[in-house]
Enzyme design. Structure first.
Site, mmCIF file in Angstrom:
data_model
loop_
_atom_site.group_PDB
_atom_site.id
_atom_site.type_symbol
_atom_site.label_atom_id
_atom_site.label_comp_id
_atom_site.label_asym_id
_atom_site.label_seq_id
_atom_site.Cartn_x
_atom_site.Cartn_y
_atom_site.Cartn_z
ATOM 1 C CD GLU A 32 -2.898 1.038 2.364
ATOM 2 O OE1 GLU A 32 -3.529 -0.045 2.470
ATOM 3 O OE2 GLU A 32 -3.091 2.011 3.116
ATOM 4 C CG HIS A 92 -7.150 2.685 -0.868
ATOM 5 N ND1 HIS A 92 -6.897 2.523 0.477
ATOM 6 C CD2 HIS A 92 -6.382 1.760 -1.499
ATOM 7 C CE1 HIS A 92 -6.002 1.552 0.647
ATOM 8 N NE2 HIS A 92 -5.669 1.086 -0.537
ATOM 9 C CG ASN A 178 -19.791 -2.481 9.059
ATOM 10 O OD1 ASN A 178 -20.603 -2.167 8.189
ATOM 11 N ND2 ASN A 178 -18.567 -1.987 9.096
HETATM 12 P P1 FAD Z 1 -17.348 1.104 7.709
HETATM 13 O O1 FAD Z 1 -17.243 -0.310 7.349
HETATM 14 O O2 FAD Z 1 -18.448 1.902 7.082
HETATM 15 O O3 FAD Z 1 -17.497 1.176 9.297
HETATM 16 C C1 FAD Z 1 -17.260 2.391 10.007
HETATM 17 C C2 FAD Z 1 -17.881 2.311 11.390
HETATM 18 O O4 FAD Z 1 -19.281 2.464 11.285
HETATM 19 C C3 FAD Z 1 -17.645 0.996 12.125
HETATM 20 O O5 FAD Z 1 -17.548 1.277 13.492
HETATM 21 C C4 FAD Z 1 -18.902 0.206 11.829
HETATM 22 O O6 FAD Z 1 -19.105 -0.798 12.774
HETATM 23 C C5 FAD Z 1 -19.946 1.319 11.841
HETATM 24 N N1 FAD Z 1 -21.111 1.130 10.965
HETATM 25 C C6 FAD Z 1 -21.127 0.579 9.740
HETATM 26 N N2 FAD Z 1 -22.378 0.600 9.218
HETATM 27 C C7 FAD Z 1 -23.147 1.213 10.147
HETATM 28 C C8 FAD Z 1 -24.523 1.570 10.204
HETATM 29 N N3 FAD Z 1 -25.375 1.290 9.197
HETATM 30 N N4 FAD Z 1 -24.976 2.189 11.303
HETATM 31 C C9 FAD Z 1 -24.140 2.489 12.330
HETATM 32 N N5 FAD Z 1 -22.809 2.171 12.342
HETATM 33 C C10 FAD Z 1 -22.337 1.545 11.256
HETATM 34 N N6 FAD Z 1 -9.140 5.966 5.072
HETATM 35 C C11 FAD Z 1 -9.086 6.888 4.101
HETATM 36 O O7 FAD Z 1 -9.568 8.012 4.297
HETATM 37 N N7 FAD Z 1 -8.495 6.628 2.895
HETATM 38 C C12 FAD Z 1 -7.954 5.415 2.602
HETATM 39 O O8 FAD Z 1 -7.425 5.197 1.503
HETATM 40 C C13 FAD Z 1 -7.987 4.403 3.604
HETATM 41 N N8 FAD Z 1 -7.493 3.154 3.382
HETATM 42 C C14 FAD Z 1 -7.610 2.185 4.339
HETATM 43 C C15 FAD Z 1 -7.168 0.897 4.059
HETATM 44 C C16 FAD Z 1 -7.291 -0.120 5.000
HETATM 45 C C17 FAD Z 1 -6.799 -1.511 4.661
HETATM 46 C C18 FAD Z 1 -7.846 0.161 6.279
HETATM 47 C C19 FAD Z 1 -7.952 -0.930 7.318
HETATM 48 C C20 FAD Z 1 -8.312 1.444 6.563
HETATM 49 C C21 FAD Z 1 -8.203 2.460 5.602
HETATM 50 N N9 FAD Z 1 -8.690 3.765 5.835
HETATM 51 C C22 FAD Z 1 -8.615 4.717 4.854
HETATM 52 C C23 FAD Z 1 -9.277 4.107 7.127
HETATM 53 C C24 FAD Z 1 -10.815 3.916 7.153
HETATM 54 O O9 FAD Z 1 -11.424 4.800 6.261
HETATM 55 C C25 FAD Z 1 -11.264 4.192 8.580
HETATM 56 O O10 FAD Z 1 -10.774 3.209 9.435
HETATM 57 C C26 FAD Z 1 -12.761 4.413 8.761
HETATM 58 O O11 FAD Z 1 -12.972 4.949 10.070
HETATM 59 C C27 FAD Z 1 -13.584 3.150 8.664
HETATM 60 O O12 FAD Z 1 -13.703 2.754 7.373
HETATM 61 P P2 FAD Z 1 -14.545 1.425 6.984
HETATM 62 O O13 FAD Z 1 -14.498 1.331 5.537
HETATM 63 O O14 FAD Z 1 -14.120 0.281 7.802
HETATM 64 O O15 FAD Z 1 -16.012 1.906 7.472
#
Ligand code: FAD
Length: 322
Positions: A32, A92, A178
């Protein structure tokens, strides 16, 4: 005779650096990067991608800055990887600060440029804001984004997973639900947040399997470039820093010569522990540096080759001794 018997085990130097792609016994890697912000950083990024390309990663991904701030730079970096290297680019994309039409248009742009793989994320709110608020016309969470991207085109989609539970999740079970929703919406693999205690990852995979998540869950490995910065990152995503690691780095920040081998060793030991338990694939957060990642991957592949010689080819060794 002994020489002849030895030959299959002693690989040609050119083969040594060739991909693990054709060799199912070697650990596989993906890397990455973040999109470079200046011409000098761009040059370093390209050099790093080329150098680590010798390790034949399964794919290389480029992050998307908080709030979509790097939209063009991410696209440019991904497009360069696609055009100028033989590596598989993975872009991403996040939900933050954009309506669905805009995100769909970005995804369409990737598809038209020949990019077939995405990492779909919710993203974090911009610095200084009080918390995540979905855009009124946007995709609220990553699961919604995965479903939307699948409607745009048949992308291969990866999503994020959190062995130590996402900090905003109600609890571990809700976070796992989720993850399941993201997979059910069409994601074909999860990549984890970094961790330093491998048992967090292994227990997480067990729990995921128990709720019916069958896709690969690739451990995210963060080699420690700067320990203080690593601790800040760990604090913001609530990844635990074990006591032994704090002790190891006590008074080490100014000792550049010692920091490098220590960082390699920490990452290698973490991955060795996982490999001994069947993990074969690692996603490395390179922080756009080649050195630590290259050392880590070479040592792990060397481990696998050594095992292969000892376990599969004892007679060859015996022949070599005679
Ligand atoms: P989600 O899966 O949407 O979850 C976020 C939170 O909301 C979780 O606590 C989940 O349990 C909760 N949730 C989900 N659905 C609901 C619902 N319907 N109601 C209430 N709560 C809910 N960030 C960036 O900005 N850019 C990047 O390029 C980037 N790359 C990443 C790559 C990896 C491999 C990882 C592990 C993280 C990366 N991140 C990046 C960070 C990521 O965006 C954050 O960790 C963010 O806070 C969570 O993203 P997610 O996609 O897991 O969110």
């Amino acid at each position: 005779m002994a020489d002849k018997l030895h030959r299959p085990a002693a690989r040609h130097p050119a083969a040594r650096h060739s991909a693990a792609k054709g060799d199912s016994r070697l650990p596989r890697f993906s890397f990455e990067y973040f999109p470079p912000a200046t011409p000098a950083a761009e040059e370093r990024f390209r050099d790093t991608v080329q150098r680590l390309g010798a390790l034949a990663p399964d794919f290389v991904s480029v992050t998307y800055g908080a709030g979509g701030t790097t939209q063009e730079r991410t696209f440019k970096a991904i497009d360069w990887v696609r055009r100028e290297t033989a590596q598989e680019p993975v872009a991403h994309l996040t939900c933050v600060g954009a309506d669905r039409a805009k995100i769909d248009a970005i995804a369409e742009g990737y598809w038209q440029a020949g990019v077939r793989r995405l990492v779909a994320l919710r993203g974090d709110p911009p610095k200084g804001s009080s918390g995540y608020v979905p855009h009124p016309q946007g995709y609220a969470y990553a699961a919604d984004l995965v479903a939307g991207l699948k409607r745009v085109a048949d992308f291969d989609i990866s999503v994020a997973a959190f062995p130590e539970v996402h900090p905003e999740a109600r609890d571990a079970a809700a976070d796992l639900d989720n993850l399941k929703r993201k997979i059910d919406a069409g994601a074909s693999r999860a990549i984890t947040q970094f961790f330093f205690d491998p048992d967090h990852y292994l227990r997480f995979v067990d729990r995921a399997r128990a709720v019916g998540i069958k896709v690969p869950i690739i451990p995210g490995i963060l080699p420690i470039v700067n320990f203080e910065r690593t601790c800040q990152m760990a604090e913001s995503c609530k990844a635990a820093i074990p006591h032994w690691l704090l002790d190891l780095y006590a008074d080490l920040e100014d000792d550049n010569e010692v920091r490098f081998p220590v960082a390699v060793s920490v990452a290698v030991e973490l991955c060795r522990y996982l490999m001994a338990r069947g993990v074969e694939e690692f996603h490395v957060y390179t922080l756009n540096r080649a050195d630590l990642t290259a050392a880590l991957c070479r040592l792990l592949r060397n481990d696998a080759r050594a095992r292969e010689i000892h376990i599969d080819e004892p007679l060859l060794l015996a022949g070599g001794l005679s």
